[in-house]
Design an enzyme around this catalytic site. Structure first.
Site: not given
Lengths: 507, 492
Positions: A348, A337, A43, A350, A82, A46, A16, A100, A51
């Site tokens: 970067t 990941l 799960s 996401i 942002k 886990i 997930g 920017p 981050v």
């Protein structure tokens, strides 16, 4: 497994977290009506890394495509706006600049603004280049208004992204996905079964003994790459000689009276600290290189950097910068990941999930498993990863710092040829490389080059087309207009509909 | 800190030379740069075989950036409009039209041709032109300018231009001279080099010498400077079996079709570019099957014949010499690339104007984009040569044309499921690549599985609706011939 004409009937997403639920949301939206079933196994034991709280403007396109309402999204994920990233202490201690999401000057000029700025004497005569960027001036004043499409307006010169709680975003997308028929199964994967002949993944087995089959497996299991690496041995390209940070400590702290619409990245002795303000807390972290710093020192630095009380115990992470050699192998596509790791310096993570999902949908397989699809996906993702990688290396390499062995290493290390060439072109002639695909447009490169003291040896001779006095008058006026406009915009908290404006807005 | 070049010398006029001069004049004359063109009136800049240009859509944007007035250029160059290309005889079956502008409409991520594939249409029966206002208008010989109103179906039109090279070059020359470019009557045959390897003076046929800081080689296939002086190598894209090219321009009384025609014959293929009152034709042929006299007869009795040697310069910009036009690249005529490459060369140079003593990094960046652009032109031509199914000896040989890795990638993806990869700095967008594969009659093995999510009945109705809307609208457009007569004021 490989049957021409046969269609994929089931996609199984393993893991997930942000990647898994972004995959579930995008696939359930785009595969609507195809009869392809989507199941996600995760799960709760886990947990997620989570981050990646700071994003790039492209995320808005992702949300829009899914038909997500911005107001509800901001509220549910406790998101803030942002406008860029503020870098502290990178080229020299004491340096400060914002990268920017927008242009300097007006983008419709034939000659890019930084050439004019340099021609007119650069920072000494014209002040920091930051003064000529509306998003930077908004950021510094904690103000925000949405951009317009009116090309004549300064409000058309920027874009924006979000800072949000990644766990809340995953939960948000879980609701979205489940409403569109995605089946969620709780459980820990203990075995991955491969077809003896083809080597394709046939099923996974959960701790409970339940066996789940699938046609396409999307590996969102994180660093360990449960399927892509542990079962399929896709291999890993190690980039840590260019990006030596391999540890991180993450720690949330209580909000302060400020609500900056930007992420901050402060260079430290052997890495850097992030600060990401959300509506309800501040995300903090320290990314560092274990070869140059021990864990205890790293934690001390993070604690010192906190601006308010910590809200949890530190979360320690280890990683190896690089990418999976085959992000799509057999019938498994790794996303997030599981596909590789690039530190969050330019937010970067996401974005790369989003890009991978775009390519997966572009080259969505059939039961024929044509190798051309996987090859194109892998080629495209390698290009995306390498372009981000080069941009990250630039931050470390373009430095004058010699106060620690870490910075000595970064300053003097060999860099990829692709980056050497980009830097040479800018250093010699002020030309940022541009590409159609891959994140970071020329204004981003210009921001980091100039922010890190790579000033072009020569500017564009075409800048001389405007007489010097006229140019000076024009850009000085622009600077005043930008500052004046920024002053009139709503406060950040007000602009995103926070019910309780932070103290600074009330004062 | 030095400024830009004090003197740019353009060796050779023609379309490429004068276009460059005009664009450079607008930007650089205000900076005090002197720009001169050494021209003897022989337009060889795009190669002697290019008597007419058949451009891609987007020519209007290029013209705007270059400072060229579309209508004035059309008038000067016996121009006509181009709504696409047709291909006859490359495979079995009738003519295939590659239409410009929008064809059908994408549904979310599902491209239009994938919708047709999903409905079971086989590529040989797929008539994209029927779903494209440009395509249908081309078939009917009609034309109207696109509407800027996105709600109007007329906004889906897009067009290129057919331009006679000689008239167009004259128009560009007049505009450049008016802008302040100087002209020197003569022919550049060589150049002197300094001790640093840079060119310092152009040498003319009559031994005059003209010094400059920067030299633009627009001498066509002669490549007097980039090859003759600097020895930069040529990368050949020769098509096995097809080694000659004949070109002619002849009176033509039939109103011109808004379409470039590509017709494959037993010993080669003929490209016809219809202009106002004249027809420009090229015959690319096999000397083993047809001698020059036969080729000339086929083109009406009067034609120039030369070796057909498409290809490109390895590095068109070296030290202080930039090759443009045919000195830099001879694209296959089927790529419709001559105008794009000439315009893009001038505009890219203006983004990378070097300092008087500079050029190293600028050249490298320029050459990088040049390689990508010309590569896409090479690959589009390779598509038609390798996908044709003719059985004559030269055509069998043409199928063995070497495929670049980039093209192999395009072909493999289209073969599998009709997909087009993303590629950078190319001349053709995704939709045009898809239309080209379909015009070349390449049948994918399968279609995009995302299209399976669409309801077949509703999709069929939608496509039929688009087809009828296109057909009804196209019929009501003015005749292309009438539009041109009005534009050219009855002159021909």
């Amino acid at each position: 497994m490989s049957t021409p004409g046969r269609q994929i009937s089931k996609v199984l997403i393993v893991g997930g977290g942000t990647a898994g639920w972004m995959a579930a949301a995008a696939l359930s939206h785009s595969l609507k009506g195809t009869g392809i079933a989507i199941e996600l196994v995760e799960s709760e034991v886990i947990g997620t890394v989570g981050v990646g709280e700071s994003t790039l403007p492209h995320i808005r396109h992702f949300n829009q495509t899914l038909g997500i309402d911005e107001a509800g999204f901001l509220k549910d994920t406790k998101a803030t706006i942002k406008l860029g990233i503020e870098f502290h202490n990178w080229a020299r201690k004491g340096d400060r600049y914002i990268h920017p999401f927008g242009d300097y000057g007006h983008p419709d000029d034939t000659v890019s603004f930084h050439h004019h700025w340099q021609r007119l004497g650069g920072e000494a005569a014209m002040g920091p280049i930051d003064d000529y960027s509306l998003p930077i001036q908004m950021a510094r004043r904690e103000r925000f208004a949405r951009p317009t499409t009116d090309m004549g307006s300064l409000l058309s010169t920027f874009s924006y992204a979000y800072q949000f709680d990644a766990a809340l975003y995953a939960r948000f997308l879980r609701g979205f996905s489940e409403a569109r028929g995605v089946k969620r199964t709780e459980g820990r994967v203990v075995d991955v079964a491969l077809d003896g002949e083809t080597g394709f993944v046939t099923a996974i087995t959960l701790e409970s003994g339940e066996r789940i089959e699938g046609d396409l497996f999307v590996d969102c299991s994180g660093f360990r790459g449960l399927i892509i690496e542990q079962a399929l041995k896709a291999g890993y390209e190690d980039w840590s000689h260019w990006l030596p940070c391999d540890r991180a400590i993450a720690l949330p702290s209580a909000s302060t009276h400020e609500l900056p619409p930007f992420t901050r990245a402060t260079a430290q002795e052997a890495g850097w600290c992030w600060r990401i303000p959300l509506q309800h807390r501040v995300g903090n972290g320290h990314v560092y290189s274990s070869a140059f710093m021990d864990d205890a020192r790293a934690e001390d630095i993070l604690m010192d950097a906190l601006e308010n009380e910590a809200l949890a115990e530190p979360n320690r992470l280890r990683f190896l910068t690089g990418k999976r050699r085959q992000q799509w192998s057999k019938n498994c596509v790794a996303i997030g990941l599981a596909s590789g790791f690039l530190e969050p310096l330019e937010s970067t993570s996401i974005h790369l999930i989003q890009v991978a999902l775009g390519y997966l949908l572009d080259f969505f397989p059939t039961g024929a498993w044509d190798p051309a699809d996987a090859e194109e996906f892998n080629r495209s993702m390698s290009m995306e990863y390498e372009r981000v990688r080069d941009f990250l290396i630039l931050h470390y390499h373009a430095t004058e710092r010699d106060d620690t062995p870490f910075w000595d290493y970064c300053r003097t290390m060999d860099i990829p040829d692709s980056l050497t060439w980009k830097m040479e072109l800018f250093r010699e002639r002020g030309v940022p490389t541009s590409y159609e695909y891959g994140v970071f447009l020329p204004p981003s490169w210009i921001a980091v080059y100039i922010g890190q003291r790579i000033l072009p040896r020569r500017f564009d001779p075409l800048a001389h087309a405007i007489p010097e006095d006229a140019a000076r008058a024009r850009f000085t006026r622009m600077k005043t207009e930008i500052a004046a406009l920024a002053e009139t915009l709503p406060h950040h908290g007000v602009a995103i509909g926070m019910t309780r404006p932070p103290a600074s807005a009330a004062s | 800190m030095s400024g830009g070049p004090a003197h740019i010398l353009i060796a050779g006029g023609g379309v490429a030379g004068w276009m460059f001069a005009l664009a450079a004049a607008r930007t650089l004359l205000p900076l005090g740069t002197q720009i001169s063109v050494v021209d003897d009136g022989a337009d060889e800049s795009l190669g002697g075989h290019t008597l007419a240009l058949s451009t891609l859509p987007g020519v209007q944007d290029h013209h705007h950036a270059l400072g060229v007035d579309d209508i004035a250029a059309l008038r000067a160059a016996r121009g006509s409009f181009k709504l696409g290309e047709s291909y006859t005889g490359w495979t079995s079956g009738g003519a295939a039209i590659l239409p410009y502008g929008d064809t059908g409409a994408d549904l979310g991520p599902v491209r239009f041709h994938q919708q047709l594939l999903r409905l079971g249409t086989r590529v040989p029966d797929m008539d994209l032109a029927g779903f494209s206002l440009a395509g249908e208008a081309a078939r009917l010989g009609r034309f109207a300018p696109p509407s800027p109103d996105p709600a109007s179906i007329l906004s889906t039109l897009d067009f290129g231009l057919h331009l006679e090279a000689a008239g167009y070059a004259r128009h560009l020359r007049d505009a450049a001279l008016k802008a302040g470019v100087q002209t020197v009557e003569g022919r550049v045959v060589s150049a002197d080099r300094g001790a640093d390897g840079r060119l310092c003076a152009a040498v003319l046929a009559d031994n005059r010498k003209i010094s400059a800081d920067l030299f633009i080689d627009a001498t066509g296939e002669r490549a007097a400077l980039i090859s003759g002086v600097l020895g930069v190598a040529w990368e050949s894209w020769a098509v096995p079996g097809l080694d000659r090219i004949a070109s002619a321009i002849a009176d033509h009384s039939v109103p011109p079709a808004p379409l470039t025609r590509n017709e494959a014959l037993s010993g080669g293929w003929q490209r016809s570019v219809p202009l106002y009152g004249v027809m420009a034709s090229q015959l690319i042929f096999a000397s083993s099957e047809m001698d020059d006299a036969d080729a000339i007869t086929r083109l009406g009795g009067k034609a120039d014949v030369s070796a057909f040697n498409p290809g490109r310069r390895e590095t068109p910009w070296k030290v202080n010499c930039l090759a443009i036009g045919a000195a830099a690249c001879v694209p296959d005529p089927s790529a419709s690339a001559e105008h794009y490459l000439a315009a893009s060369a001038a505009l890219r140079f203006l983004k990378l104007v070097p300092h008087r003593d500079g050029g190293g990094v600028e050249a490298r960046e320029y050459n990088r984009v040049f390689a990508a652009e010309t590569g896409s032109a090479r690959d589009l031509a390779a598509l038609f040569y390798t996908a044709q199914t003719r059985t004559e000896t030269p055509w069998k040989a043409a199928r063995t044309l070497e495929r670049s890795a980039e093209f192999a990638r395009h072909r493999a993806l289209f073969d599998a499921r009709g997909r087009i990869p993303r590629s950078e700095d190319g001349l053709y967008d995704e939709a045009m690549w898809a239309a080209a594969f379909i015009a070349a009659r390449v049948q994918p093995r399968d279609h995009d599985p995302l299209a399976n999510g669409l309801n077949q009945t509703a999709l069929k109705q939608r496509c039929e609706h688009i087809r009828q809307l296109v057909a009804n609208t196209a019929q009501r457009l003015p005749a292309h011939g009438d539009m041109l007569a009005q534009l050219h004021g009855g002159r021909s």
